[in-house]
Design a protein around this motif. Sequence first.
Motif, PDB file in Angstrom:
ATOM      1  N   ARG A 256     -10.769  -4.025   4.931  1.00  0.00           N
ATOM      2  CA  ARG A 256     -10.852  -2.743   5.635  1.00  0.00           C
ATOM      3  C   ARG A 256     -11.227  -1.715   4.704  1.00  0.00           C
ATOM      4  NH1 ARG A 256      -5.375  -3.103   9.681  1.00  0.00           N
ATOM      5  NH2 ARG A 256      -6.156  -5.053  10.755  1.00  0.00           N
TER       6      ARG A 256
ATOM      7  N   PHE B  92      -5.545   4.804   3.572  1.00  0.00           N
ATOM      8  CA  PHE B  92      -6.719   3.883   3.209  1.00  0.00           C
ATOM      9  C   PHE B  92      -6.481   3.253   1.717  1.00  0.00           C
ATOM     10  CE2 PHE B  92      -9.636   2.217   6.434  1.00  0.00           C
ATOM     11  CZ  PHE B  92      -9.522   3.150   7.587  1.00  0.00           C
TER      12      PHE B  92
ATOM     13  N   LEU C  30      -4.377   1.714  12.541  1.00  0.00           N
ATOM     14  CA  LEU C  30      -4.675   0.355  12.820  1.00  0.00           C
ATOM     15  C   LEU C  30      -5.902  -0.314  12.227  1.00  0.00           C
ATOM     16  CD1 LEU C  30      -3.909   0.384  16.690  1.00  0.00           C
ATOM     17  CD2 LEU C  30      -2.298  -0.372  14.733  1.00  0.00           C
ATOM     18  N   SER C  31      -6.818   0.611  11.600  1.00  0.00           N
ATOM     19  CA  SER C  31      -7.932   0.112  11.080  1.00  0.00           C
ATOM     20  C   SER C  31      -7.903   0.220   9.597  1.00  0.00           C
ATOM     21  CB  SER C  31      -9.458   0.869  11.516  1.00  0.00           C
ATOM     22  OG  SER C  31      -9.371   2.153  11.360  1.00  0.00           O
ATOM     23  N   ALA C  32      -6.647   0.712   9.063  1.00  0.00           N
ATOM     24  CA  ALA C  32      -6.456   0.795   7.792  1.00  0.00           C
ATOM     25  C   ALA C  32      -5.781  -0.238   7.062  1.00  0.00           C
ATOM     26  CB  ALA C  32      -5.489   2.020   7.373  1.00  0.00           C
ATOM     27  N   PRO C  33      -6.172  -0.468   5.707  1.00  0.00           N
ATOM     28  CA  PRO C  33      -5.408  -1.521   5.009  1.00  0.00           C
ATOM     29  C   PRO C  33      -4.143  -1.311   4.694  1.00  0.00           C
ATOM     30  CG  PRO C  33      -6.708  -0.212   3.642  1.00  0.00           C
ATOM     31  CD  PRO C  33      -6.766   0.385   4.880  1.00  0.00           C
ATOM     32  N   VAL C  34      -3.108  -1.318   5.849  1.00  0.00           N
ATOM     33  CA  VAL C  34      -1.688  -1.292   5.967  1.00  0.00           C
ATOM     34  C   VAL C  34      -1.341  -2.508   6.672  1.00  0.00           C
ATOM     35  CG1 VAL C  34      -1.483   1.061   5.662  1.00  0.00           C
ATOM     36  CG2 VAL C  34      -1.916   0.402   7.707  1.00  0.00           C
ATOM     37  N   SER C  35      -0.240  -3.019   6.291  1.00  0.00           N
ATOM     38  CA  SER C  35       0.659  -4.217   6.941  1.00  0.00           C
ATOM     39  C   SER C  35       1.482  -3.418   8.180  1.00  0.00           C
ATOM     40  CB  SER C  35       1.396  -5.063   6.133  1.00  0.00           C
ATOM     41  OG  SER C  35       2.487  -4.080   5.453  1.00  0.00           O
TER      42      SER C  35
ATOM     43  N   TYR D 116      -7.319  -8.718   5.341  1.00  0.00           N
ATOM     44  CA  TYR D 116      -7.853  -7.588   6.250  1.00  0.00           C
ATOM     45  C   TYR D 116      -7.635  -6.277   5.150  1.00  0.00           C
ATOM     46  CZ  TYR D 116      -2.523  -6.609   6.257  1.00  0.00           C
ATOM     47  OH  TYR D 116      -1.496  -6.649   5.957  1.00  0.00           O
ATOM     48  N   ARG D 117      -6.828  -6.445   3.984  1.00  0.00           N
ATOM     49  CA  ARG D 117      -6.691  -5.305   3.075  1.00  0.00           C
ATOM     50  C   ARG D 117      -8.044  -5.209   2.361  1.00  0.00           C
ATOM     51  NH1 ARG D 117      -1.314  -3.287   2.276  1.00  0.00           N
ATOM     52  NH2 ARG D 117       0.249  -5.111   2.740  1.00  0.00           N
TER      53      ARG D 117
ATOM     54  N   CYS E 185     -13.434  -3.786  12.530  1.00  0.00           N
ATOM     55  CA  CYS E 185     -12.385  -2.706  12.027  1.00  0.00           C
ATOM     56  C   CYS E 185     -11.137  -3.254  12.052  1.00  0.00           C
ATOM     57  CB  CYS E 185     -12.777  -1.344  12.804  1.00  0.00           C
ATOM     58  SG  CYS E 185     -14.402  -0.671  12.503  1.00  0.00           S
TER      59      CYS E 185
ATOM     60  N   ASN F 112       1.056  -1.351   0.093  1.00  0.00           N
ATOM     61  CA  ASN F 112       0.003   0.076  -0.091  1.00  0.00           C
ATOM     62  C   ASN F 112       1.109   1.117  -0.072  1.00  0.00           C
ATOM     63  OD1 ASN F 112      -1.938   1.892   0.354  1.00  0.00           O
ATOM     64  ND2 ASN F 112      -2.797   0.909   2.052  1.00  0.00           N
TER      65      ASN F 112
END
Lengths: 253, 309
Positions: free
Chosen positions: B78, B107, A93-98, B74-75, B53, A2
Motif C-alpha cells: 500500500r 501513509f 483503509l487504503s493506507a499501510p496501517v494496521s 499490505y504495508r 488498494c 506505523n
Amino acid sequence: MNWYAIKAIYLSELHRSWRTPLQSIASPVLSTSLYFIVFGSAIGSAMTEIGGVSYGAFIIPGLIMLMILTESTSNASFGIYMPKWSGAIYEVLSAPVSAFEIVVGYVGAAATKSIILAMLILLTAKLFVDYSILHPLWMLLFLVLTCITFSMLGFILGVVADGFEKLQVIPLMVVTPLAFLGGTFYSISMLPEFWQKVTLFNPVVYLVSGFRWSFYGTADVSMTLSLVMISTFLIMFMVFIWWIFKTGYKVKV
Amino acid sequence: MENHIIDVRNLSKKYPSGFHALKQVNLQIKRGEIFALLGPNGAGKTTLISIICGLVNVDEGQVVVGGFDVVKQYRQARKQIGLVPQELAIDVFAFVWNTMVFSRGVFGKPRDDAYLEEILKALSLWDKRHAKIQFLSGGMKRRVLIAKALAHEPEVLFLDEPTAGVDVELRRDMWRLVEKLRQRGTTIILTTHYIEEAEEIADRIGIINHGEILLVENKQDLMKKLGRKQLILQLQHPITQLPDELNGFVLQLGENGKTLTYDYVDNQPTNHVTEVLAAIHRSGIELSDVQTKQSTLEQIFVSLVEDSK
C-alpha cells in the motif's frame, strides 16, 4: 509499527475537536459547571454529608464520570462515523496501517480529549466546591481507563451506525440514563434494599464508585471490583473491535 | 515479472448481494506506463481498483504490487499506491494544508513541507492551502484529492474517473501533471468515461466488461488491429449511380451524389485502396478532394463491449 500514521490520525482527530471549541470544550465544561452550581452550591448546602463528604464534593467524581462517559462515546463515534459517512475513510483503509494503529489513533484522540475535559472540570469545580483527592494516581488510572474504554465503545458505535440518529441512541438512551442511575448524585446505600441489588447490574455503578473511592476513600463497591469491571469492559470492547477488523464488518465487503 | 509493478492473477470477487463483480481477472501493469482501464458502468473497474488498494476483500486470486502481496504484505504494497477516488470523498471541514499533512503521515512518511508545497503548486492549490475544503469548488476539491493521493510519493497512482465533472482547465492541469509524473517514472492507471483522453495519454488500454478483461493491448496496436478507416472522395461533378468500373467494390454514394465513401481495415495489404483509386481514374470521375478518417477508440470500445453482451 506505523508511528507516523498513528500520529497523523491522532493529531487530525484532535484538530477536529479544536475546530469546534464551543461545542467540544466550552459546552461540556459549562453544562457540568451548572450541575456544580445547582446541586453542589445551591441545593447541596441544604443536604447532609454523605460518608463524611459534603454533597457538593460528593458529586464531583460522579459528574466527571457522567461527562467523560458521554463525551468519550459521542466524540469517538463521530470521529470514525464522519469519514465513513463522507467516504473519506477510503484513505485510512487504503493506507499501510494496521487495525491496531487505526484504533490507537482514533480512540487515543477521543480519550485524550475526555481526559483534558475532565481536568478542566476538576479545575472549574474548585471555583464552587472545596474538595481533595486522596489517591491521585488511582484517580488518574480510573480516569484514563474509563476514557479509553468508552472511547472504544464510541468507536464501535461509529463503525456500526448507519445514520446520524443511531449515533446518538446509545450515548443518550443508554449511557446517560445509566450514568444518572449509577450513583452520580447519590450513594447507592441511600436506595431501598431491592433497588440496591438491582443497581448492581448497572455497570456505571462500578466506574463511579471506583472513581469516587480515589477521591475520598469511600465507595459503594470495593475498589478492586471496580477495577476488575472497568478492565472487563476494556477487554470486551477490544475483542469486539478486533472482530470488526478481522471480519471487515461494516468496514469492508 | 519484475517489470510488472502490478500483477493480478485469477482474481474473483462476489459481493454479498450475489453480484459477481470480477471473474478470474488476470492483468499485468508495466512499471512506468499509463494504463487506461475502460468499461461501462458496473463492469468491475472500481472493484478491481478497490481490491488492489485494500478497500475490498479478495475472494479468490492474488494481487501483487511492486513484488508485495496486497493481503499478506499490505504495508509494503500500500505504501506504493496513491488513490484518487471517483467520489469527492473528503473531510470538508478540514483545511487543505492539514489534510495534506494527514495524507502523508497516514501513509507512513515523515513530514516534508517542501514536497507538499511542490504538489500544491503543481495543482494550483498553493493559494488555497489555508482554505477550508468546504468552501472550495468541486473542481478544486478534486484537485485536493489528487494532491492527497500524491502526498506520500506513490509509485503507482490510480485515478478513478478523475475528470468526471471537472472543467477544461483542471483537465489540462491534470494531464500536464500526469505527464510530469510519467517522466518521473510513476505508473498511472486511470479509468475514464472520456475515451478520447485514454486515446490521447494512455500507453496501453484494457477493456473490462461483466467482470472480465476483454482485452489488454498497446494503444497503437489496438488502433491498428481493430481500427477501421474510411476513404472519402469528394467528386467535382455529382453522379447518380456508380459507373461499371466500380462494380467490384463496396462504395457508398453520398445523398448529394458528390461523395464516395470506401470502408477498409487499416494496414491490411488486401484493403484494395489502390485498386479503388485506379478504378475511379478509369471511370473518368474527377475528384476535388481525398480524405481518410480513422475510427476512434470510442468506436472500438463500443464495438467490443457490444460483442461481449
